[in-house]
Write an enzyme that holds these catalytic residues in place. Sequence first.
Site, mmCIF file in Angstrom:
data_model
loop_
_atom_site.group_PDB
_atom_site.id
_atom_site.type_symbol
_atom_site.label_atom_id
_atom_site.label_comp_id
_atom_site.label_asym_id
_atom_site.label_seq_id
_atom_site.Cartn_x
_atom_site.Cartn_y
_atom_site.Cartn_z
ATOM 1 N N LYS A 185 -1.075 -7.092 -9.165
ATOM 2 C CA LYS A 185 -2.031 -7.248 -8.065
ATOM 3 C C LYS A 185 -1.622 -6.192 -7.036
ATOM 4 C CE LYS A 185 -2.953 -8.460 -4.395
ATOM 5 N NZ LYS A 185 -3.326 -7.425 -3.402
ATOM 6 N N SER A 230 5.313 -6.875 3.434
ATOM 7 C CA SER A 230 5.887 -7.182 4.744
ATOM 8 C C SER A 230 6.683 -8.494 4.687
ATOM 9 C CB SER A 230 4.766 -7.292 5.769
ATOM 10 O OG SER A 230 3.852 -8.282 5.349
ATOM 11 N N GLU A 275 -4.906 -3.793 -1.938
ATOM 12 C CA GLU A 275 -6.359 -3.590 -1.945
ATOM 13 C C GLU A 275 -6.739 -2.353 -1.148
ATOM 14 O OE1 GLU A 275 -4.498 -5.794 -0.467
ATOM 15 O OE2 GLU A 275 -5.566 -7.039 0.983
ATOM 16 N N CYS A 302 9.583 1.827 3.594
ATOM 17 C CA CYS A 302 10.504 0.723 3.913
ATOM 18 C C CYS A 302 11.911 1.249 4.113
ATOM 19 C CB CYS A 302 10.482 -0.310 2.805
ATOM 20 S SG CYS A 302 11.172 0.313 1.276
ATOM 21 N N PHE A 347 0.812 -1.219 0.000
ATOM 22 C CA PHE A 347 0.000 0.000 0.000
ATOM 23 C C PHE A 347 0.845 1.269 0.000
ATOM 24 C CE2 PHE A 347 0.894 -0.026 4.573
ATOM 25 C CZ PHE A 347 1.038 1.330 4.836
ATOM 26 N N GLU A 402 9.067 -4.371 12.999
ATOM 27 C CA GLU A 402 8.800 -3.179 12.185
ATOM 28 C C GLU A 402 7.482 -2.547 12.670
ATOM 29 O OE1 GLU A 402 7.607 -3.780 8.049
ATOM 30 O OE2 GLU A 402 8.904 -2.116 7.456
HETATM 31 P P1 NAD Z 1 1.515 -6.581 3.080
HETATM 32 O O1 NAD Z 1 2.547 -7.645 3.198
HETATM 33 O O2 NAD Z 1 0.383 -6.589 4.028
HETATM 34 O O3 NAD Z 1 0.842 -6.628 1.604
HETATM 35 C C1 NAD Z 1 1.630 -6.636 0.437
HETATM 36 C C2 NAD Z 1 0.862 -7.348 -0.668
HETATM 37 O O4 NAD Z 1 0.642 -8.699 -0.276
HETATM 38 C C3 NAD Z 1 -0.503 -6.736 -0.935
HETATM 39 O O5 NAD Z 1 -0.736 -6.720 -2.319
HETATM 40 C C4 NAD Z 1 -1.459 -7.676 -0.213
HETATM 41 O O6 NAD Z 1 -2.726 -7.756 -0.809
HETATM 42 C C5 NAD Z 1 -0.754 -9.016 -0.300
HETATM 43 N N1 NAD Z 1 -1.043 -9.883 0.846
HETATM 44 C C6 NAD Z 1 -1.357 -9.492 2.110
HETATM 45 N N2 NAD Z 1 -1.543 -10.576 2.890
HETATM 46 C C7 NAD Z 1 -1.335 -11.660 2.116
HETATM 47 C C8 NAD Z 1 -1.374 -13.061 2.362
HETATM 48 N N3 NAD Z 1 -1.661 -13.567 3.563
HETATM 49 N N4 NAD Z 1 -1.103 -13.899 1.337
HETATM 50 C C9 NAD Z 1 -0.800 -13.420 0.117
HETATM 51 N N5 NAD Z 1 -0.746 -12.102 -0.173
HETATM 52 C C10 NAD Z 1 -1.013 -11.229 0.809
HETATM 53 O O7 NAD Z 1 2.294 -5.186 3.102
HETATM 54 P P2 NAD Z 1 1.683 -3.706 3.166
HETATM 55 O O8 NAD Z 1 1.165 -3.472 4.539
HETATM 56 O O9 NAD Z 1 0.813 -3.471 2.010
HETATM 57 O O10 NAD Z 1 3.016 -2.833 2.928
HETATM 58 C C11 NAD Z 1 3.891 -2.456 3.945
HETATM 59 C C12 NAD Z 1 5.070 -3.396 4.027
HETATM 60 O O11 NAD Z 1 5.787 -3.406 2.788
HETATM 61 C C13 NAD Z 1 6.082 -2.950 5.081
HETATM 62 O O12 NAD Z 1 6.540 -4.111 5.759
HETATM 63 C C14 NAD Z 1 7.203 -2.329 4.259
HETATM 64 O O13 NAD Z 1 8.467 -2.333 4.878
HETATM 65 C C15 NAD Z 1 7.182 -3.205 3.054
HETATM 66 N N6 NAD Z 1 7.832 -2.575 1.906
HETATM 67 C C16 NAD Z 1 9.029 -3.069 1.504
HETATM 68 C C17 NAD Z 1 9.693 -2.473 0.446
HETATM 69 C C18 NAD Z 1 11.012 -3.012 -0.030
HETATM 70 O O14 NAD Z 1 11.421 -2.694 -1.142
HETATM 71 N N7 NAD Z 1 11.691 -3.821 0.754
HETATM 72 C C19 NAD Z 1 9.120 -1.366 -0.200
HETATM 73 C C20 NAD Z 1 7.885 -0.887 0.246
HETATM 74 C C21 NAD Z 1 7.245 -1.515 1.302
#
Ligand code: NAD
Length: 498
Positions: free
Chosen positions: A173, A226, A176, A281, A149, A383
């Site tokens: 994808k 994450s 959401e 991040c 997000f 985090e």
């Molecule tokens: P998230 O892991 O909740 O979601 C990321 C994606 O995974 C979304 O599209 C979501 O729909 C999907 N998803 C969520 N739960 C899932 C599941 N159980 N099974 C399969 N898919 C699933 O992350 P977020 O809250 O959207 O974003 C924040 C996180 O992203 C933070 O941890 C941040 O550090 C990380 N991030 C990392 C980088 C990097 O380059 N390392 C860059 C930006 C953000």
Amino acid sequence: MRKIGHFVTGIHVEGKSGRFGNIYNPSTGEKLAEVSIANREEVNNAVSQAKEHQQEWAQINPQNRARVFTEFVRLVNKEKKALAELLSSEHGKIVADSLGDIQRGIEVMEFVCGAPHLLKGEFNSNVGSGIDMYSLRQPLGVVAGITPFNFPAMIPLWKLGPALACGNAFILKPSEKDPSVPMRLAELMIEAGLPKGVFNVINGDKEAVDALLEHPDVSAIGFVGSTPIARYVYSQACANGKRAQCFGGAKNHMVIMPDADIEQAANALIGAAYGSAGERCMAISVAVPVGQKTAEALREKLIPKIEKLTIGTAVDEAADYGPVISKEHLEKIRGYIDIGIEEGADLIVDGRDFRLNGYENGYYMGSCLFDNVTTRMRIYKEEIFGPVLCITRADNYEDAVNIVNGCDFGNGTSIYTRDGDTARDFSSRIMIGMVGINVPIPVPLAYYSFGGWKASSFGDLNQHGPDSIRFYSRLKTITSRWPHGKKEQAAFTLPVMD
Ligand code: NAD
């Protein structure tokens, strides 16, 4: 109520699953739209459309593919302000920050305008008698990107640009929680001349992700989110024989040496820790001052600066940062503050009670500062992803290096010092993917690659820059002979070149 479906074969399509997610404006708490949550059948349909159109795209020469990207960049730039406002309305980051989100995405699209050059192979003539050897970079087929997000423009573009440049079809994808900007980017791609079906957007949750992970026609998965989900997606993608690069969460440290310009370091920390409400991040979430004197000086500088931070709506031009993404996330961050207090850390700036007048339903979190945080505490190890900075004091430089290297995450780090020798030693020994020297958020530019180490990244190639072209293409090496003169006899030994 506005309904957001999916974007397949160049058009918006309604969701069929009957499941919806809610999209909120974090600044007000108001519900803005409902987004369809795709089922497996809808994902399968998007993949088969992508498969059908991929060859058509791959046949377009790289220069002409680049022309589509050039036009896309022009279109995005033309409506950048409106896109930034749309982004802010669903994410909550201030509009100036959303402009940066879009800009960093555009830069990757500009990078892939060099597709003809980036896709050049290698050639050696006459490696043996009458034999030439060369390598080609070819597309993988249908590839997918699953994005978080917190950068709803930048990260989809980081995936989309290199994937398309290499001649693949791409399924996105997006998160959401804020899908409107990715949907608009898909429309602009069609307007820029991308053949329909080559880029499809499927909105959804775990069901859609699992469908992509299990689909035999999806060759590669690029994930950002994450760490627990990155680890899951990586293991599933690999188990299903796919190429995968999965980027996870972070805990980024800034080491402040006794010789640093403390005013400059404190200013850098304020922006890097609290900008975008800490939902980056590459945010700095741990300050590591070296020596008690440095720690005291830093703390004295930080407190008034933090207390002066302006928190406002995403459209408030005077705000330093806006609300966090959701009510649940706000509660989670507040919960971490309670945990930190229970664990014995000193909460020296407490933002838990912050409320924005007139926007009581918005998801606002005041800035928090903890001192005397140890590496055993949960607020250090996990985090938080909010406007919370921890000070973890180091006795000396070696102690600081050990703290950073001992952390499970390895996305970014920085050091503030006036000493070149220390900076050089730090950049060489530190076990982190991206390092800043007197630079707080060392995000590499589009023509370098972006990626962390340890629990911040799974897979061996990074995002954008040269690695992204390697990730989204596969190498074929051809050995070619055009016989002339005498006929070859059968050979039963391993061929070696004379
Ligand atoms: P998230 O892991 O909740 O979601 C990321 C994606 O995974 C979304 O599209 C979501 O729909 C999907 N998803 C969520 N739960 C899932 C599941 N159980 N099974 C399969 N898919 C699933 O992350 P977020 O809250 O959207 O974003 C924040 C996180 O992203 C933070 O941890 C941040 O550090 C990380 N991030 C990392 C980088 C990097 O380059 N390392 C860059 C930006 C953000």
